[in-house]
Design a protein around this motif. Structure first.
Motif, PDB file in Angstrom:
ATOM      1  N   VAL A 108     -20.527  17.534  10.885  1.00  0.00           N
ATOM      2  CA  VAL A 108     -21.761  16.758  10.985  1.00  0.00           C
ATOM      3  C   VAL A 108     -22.309  16.471   9.585  1.00  0.00           C
ATOM      4  N   ILE A 109     -22.763  15.231   9.384  1.00  0.00           N
ATOM      5  CA  ILE A 109     -23.543  14.887   8.194  1.00  0.00           C
ATOM      6  C   ILE A 109     -24.992  14.728   8.639  1.00  0.00           C
ATOM      7  N   ILE A 110     -25.903  15.396   7.934  1.00  0.00           N
ATOM      8  CA  ILE A 110     -27.337  15.204   8.168  1.00  0.00           C
ATOM      9  C   ILE A 110     -27.884  14.394   7.000  1.00  0.00           C
ATOM     10  N   ASN A 111     -28.455  13.244   7.301  1.00  0.00           N
ATOM     11  CA  ASN A 111     -29.045  12.411   6.260  1.00  0.00           C
ATOM     12  C   ASN A 111     -30.564  12.530   6.296  1.00  0.00           C
ATOM     13  N   PHE A 112     -31.127  13.101   5.224  1.00  0.00           N
ATOM     14  CA  PHE A 112     -32.575  13.185   5.065  1.00  0.00           C
ATOM     15  C   PHE A 112     -33.057  11.953   4.282  1.00  0.00           C
ATOM     16  N   TYR A 113     -32.878  10.803   4.880  1.00  0.00           N
ATOM     17  CA  TYR A 113     -33.471   9.536   4.447  1.00  0.00           C
ATOM     18  C   TYR A 113     -32.944   9.025   3.103  1.00  0.00           C
ATOM     19  N   ASP A 114     -31.684   9.240   2.825  1.00  0.00           N
ATOM     20  CA  ASP A 114     -31.094   8.651   1.625  1.00  0.00           C
ATOM     21  C   ASP A 114     -30.455   7.307   1.973  1.00  0.00           C
ATOM     22  N   PHE A 115     -30.723   6.290   1.155  1.00  0.00           N
ATOM     23  CA  PHE A 115     -30.258   4.930   1.448  1.00  0.00           C
ATOM     24  C   PHE A 115     -28.744   4.802   1.323  1.00  0.00           C
ATOM     25  N   LEU A 116     -28.170   5.386   0.277  1.00  0.00           N
ATOM     26  CA  LEU A 116     -26.734   5.246   0.074  1.00  0.00           C
ATOM     27  C   LEU A 116     -25.943   5.958   1.166  1.00  0.00           C
ATOM     28  N   ALA A 117     -26.522   7.005   1.741  1.00  0.00           N
ATOM     29  CA  ALA A 117     -25.845   7.696   2.841  1.00  0.00           C
ATOM     30  C   ALA A 117     -25.690   6.772   4.039  1.00  0.00           C
ATOM     31  N   GLY A 118     -26.730   5.992   4.347  1.00  0.00           N
ATOM     32  CA  GLY A 118     -26.646   5.053   5.461  1.00  0.00           C
ATOM     33  C   GLY A 118     -25.600   3.976   5.213  1.00  0.00           C
ATOM     34  N   ILE A 119     -25.555   3.460   3.984  1.00  0.00           N
ATOM     35  CA  ILE A 119     -24.568   2.430   3.651  1.00  0.00           C
ATOM     36  C   ILE A 119     -23.152   3.016   3.699  1.00  0.00           C
ATOM     37  N   TYR A 120     -22.993   4.251   3.201  1.00  0.00           N
ATOM     38  CA  TYR A 120     -21.698   4.925   3.285  1.00  0.00           C
ATOM     39  C   TYR A 120     -21.221   4.994   4.741  1.00  0.00           C
ATOM     40  N   ASN A 121     -22.113   5.407   5.644  1.00  0.00           N
ATOM     41  CA  ASN A 121     -21.722   5.563   7.047  1.00  0.00           C
ATOM     42  C   ASN A 121     -21.322   4.227   7.668  1.00  0.00           C
ATOM     43  N   PHE A 122     -21.972   3.150   7.233  1.00  0.00           N
ATOM     44  CA  PHE A 122     -21.656   1.816   7.751  1.00  0.00           C
ATOM     45  C   PHE A 122     -20.319   1.309   7.212  1.00  0.00           C
ATOM     46  N   TRP A 123     -20.057   1.528   5.927  1.00  0.00           N
ATOM     47  CA  TRP A 123     -18.836   1.015   5.302  1.00  0.00           C
ATOM     48  C   TRP A 123     -17.598   1.802   5.715  1.00  0.00           C
ATOM     49  N   TYR A 124     -17.721   3.137   5.669  1.00  0.00           N
ATOM     50  CA  TYR A 124     -16.530   3.973   5.842  1.00  0.00           C
ATOM     51  C   TYR A 124     -16.297   4.407   7.285  1.00  0.00           C
ATOM     52  N   ARG A 125     -17.319   4.345   8.125  1.00  0.00           N
ATOM     53  CA  ARG A 125     -17.194   4.717   9.544  1.00  0.00           C
ATOM     54  C   ARG A 125     -16.448   6.045   9.723  1.00  0.00           C
ATOM     55  N   PRO A 126     -16.923   7.121   9.106  1.00  0.00           N
ATOM     56  CA  PRO A 126     -16.201   8.403   9.227  1.00  0.00           C
ATOM     57  C   PRO A 126     -16.184   8.889  10.672  1.00  0.00           C
ATOM     58  N   LYS A 127     -15.117   9.598  11.037  1.00  0.00           N
ATOM     59  CA  LYS A 127     -14.983  10.098  12.409  1.00  0.00           C
ATOM     60  C   LYS A 127     -15.645  11.468  12.521  1.00  0.00           C
ATOM     61  N   LEU A 128     -16.929  11.482  12.300  1.00  0.00           N
ATOM     62  CA  LEU A 128     -17.730  12.696  12.450  1.00  0.00           C
ATOM     63  C   LEU A 128     -19.139  12.260  12.850  1.00  0.00           C
ATOM     64  N   LYS A 129     -19.957  13.224  13.196  1.00  0.00           N
ATOM     65  CA  LYS A 129     -21.303  12.898  13.668  1.00  0.00           C
ATOM     66  C   LYS A 129     -22.236  12.685  12.482  1.00  0.00           C
ATOM     67  N   PHE A 130     -22.948  11.565  12.463  1.00  0.00           N
ATOM     68  CA  PHE A 130     -23.899  11.223  11.406  1.00  0.00           C
ATOM     69  C   PHE A 130     -25.287  11.187  12.038  1.00  0.00           C
ATOM     70  N   ILE A 131     -26.152  12.112  11.623  1.00  0.00           N
ATOM     71  CA  ILE A 131     -27.482  12.264  12.228  1.00  0.00           C
ATOM     72  C   ILE A 131     -28.550  12.114  11.148  1.00  0.00           C
ATOM     73  N   CYS A 132     -29.599  11.374  11.460  1.00  0.00           N
ATOM     74  CA  CYS A 132     -30.680  11.136  10.501  1.00  0.00           C
ATOM     75  C   CYS A 132     -31.938  11.893  10.911  1.00  0.00           C
ATOM     76  N   ILE A 133     -32.616  12.448   9.915  1.00  0.00           N
ATOM     77  CA  ILE A 133     -33.849  13.203  10.152  1.00  0.00           C
ATOM     78  C   ILE A 133     -34.924  12.691   9.203  1.00  0.00           C
ATOM     79  N   GLY A 134     -36.112  12.413   9.740  1.00  0.00           N
ATOM     80  CA  GLY A 134     -37.225  12.002   8.883  1.00  0.00           C
ATOM     81  C   GLY A 134     -38.439  11.599   9.703  1.00  0.00           C
TER      82      GLY A 134
END
Length: 357
Positions: A108-134
């Motif tokens: 699991v990746i937890i993103n605490f509101y970082d912009f580049l993390a969101g773009i990374y998840n969109f571009w690379y589409r990793p096969k893991l859970k991406f969850i945002c908290i904020g």
């Protein structure tokens, strides 16, 4: 399960949330292999975060708000220019994120509101859970109340939210109070993430007001109020590396550099709290039953939203300047929301473990 945190490093709120969540996860035998913090070249990661997060910390340059020359208000035009100017750097850093995550192979990746993390998840589409908290994600809830006017600011804020949560499996919206979950927007409303040190403090009331400044330029407003009201004791925390750790203006006005434990101890004993409407500091004041005056940073639409939301939850009042007479007049009218807030916070651990694992 193995987690990686990606944390926006502006202010201290996202970092304290990350510390609190790391301890909850470890309590249930999950692991945190890396913490990646996005900061600007003018920032540094506080020592308390490195010491308490309990995992290797990697920093990288990520978009943050640019301030005006007086280090007070948000300069939106300069912020957008900086993002465009550093686009190549940010592109390389997204690739850097991908390399770290590929190597660590978390569940699991937890993103605490970082912009580049969101773009990374969109571009690379990793096969893991991406969850945002904020707390920012609560604005998508149909019951959320926005400031009047400022339509363009609202659009930009919503766009920023969308960037950070691109292709997210879940979005956890931290809230001062209970809201029904809005399934149409894939939002799960959760209590705030409070540090365990807060829960152990001895709460009392001494004769001083505590002030927390995100932007050091507001220190001049505090000094101006002090000159007009020299008999009112003030203790202030700021991030101003040009001054010593303990900067004494007079017996009744002392500035401290950011220090998480000392800050909480001073909050537990103050008779009122003044802050620039950041989410976490207001949550802490509510937990400690301290009446709060919130002054949103100029040009910081998110903080204007925070102030309205906190006012509705009973935290205190909001004004446009650091005139503490507003808070002094408000003190006898403040309704203690301790029981309601304690009950909401107590549900947090179960909600987070249920939705993250």
């Amino acid at each position: 399960m193995n987690f990686i945190f990606i944390v926006q490093g502006e202010g201290r709120g996202h970092m304290t949330q990350a510390i609190a969540l790391s301890k909850i996860l470890r309590k249930y035998n999950h692991s945190l292999s890396k913490v990646i913090v996005g900061i600007s070249p003018f920032q540094s990661i506080p020592d308390y975060f490195i010491n308490k997060i309990g995992a290797p910390v990697i920093q990288f340059e990520s978009p943050n708000f640019s301030k005006d020359n007086k280090q007070k208000s948000i300069n939106l035009s300069l912020t957008l220019f900086q993002i465009l100017f550093k686009s190549n750097t940010y592109r390389k850093n997204i690739k850097f994120l991908s390399e770290i995550i590929t190597y660590e192979n978390p569940d699991v990746i937890i993103n605490f509101y970082d912009f580049l993390a969101g773009i990374y998840n969109f571009w690379y589409r990793p096969k893991l859970k991406f969850i945002c908290i904020g707390h920012q994600y609560l604005i998508s809830h149909p019951e959320f109340t926005f400031p009047n006017g400022k339509i363009m600011s609202r659009i930009i804020f919503k766009l920023a939210n969308q960037i950070t949560r691109l292709k997210a499996a879940k979005v956890l919206a931290l809230s001062f109070q209970y809201f029904k979950n809005s399934m149409t927007n894939n939002i799960i409303v959760t209590p705030p993430l409070l540090r365990e040190e807060l829960l152990e403090l001895n709460i009392k009331t001494e004769d001083y007001f505590l002030i927390y400044l995100v932007n050091s330029g507001y220190g001049e407003e505090i000094k101006f109020f002090h000159r007009k009201n020299p008999n009112i004791p003030l203790i202030c925390f700021w991030d101003n590396k040009q001054k010593p750790n303990r900067y004494v203006v007079s017996d009744n006005l002392i500035f401290y550099q950011l220090n998480d434990q000392l800050f909480l101890e001073k909050m537990a004993a103050c008779k009122g709290f003044v802050t620039t409407a950041g989410f976490d500091s207001v949550c802490e004041s509510m937990y400690l039953s301290k009446p709060t005056l919130m002054i949103p940073v100029d040009g910081h639409y998110e903080q204007e939203c925070n102030a309205i939301d906190a006012f509705k939850a009973g935290a205190g009042i909001t004004r446009s300047n650091f005139d503490l007479t507003h808070l002094i007049d408000y003190l006898p009218k403040h309704k203690n929301m301790k029981n309601e807030f304690y009950s909401w916070v107590a549900q947090g651990e179960h909600i987070f473990i249920k939705n993250l694992t």
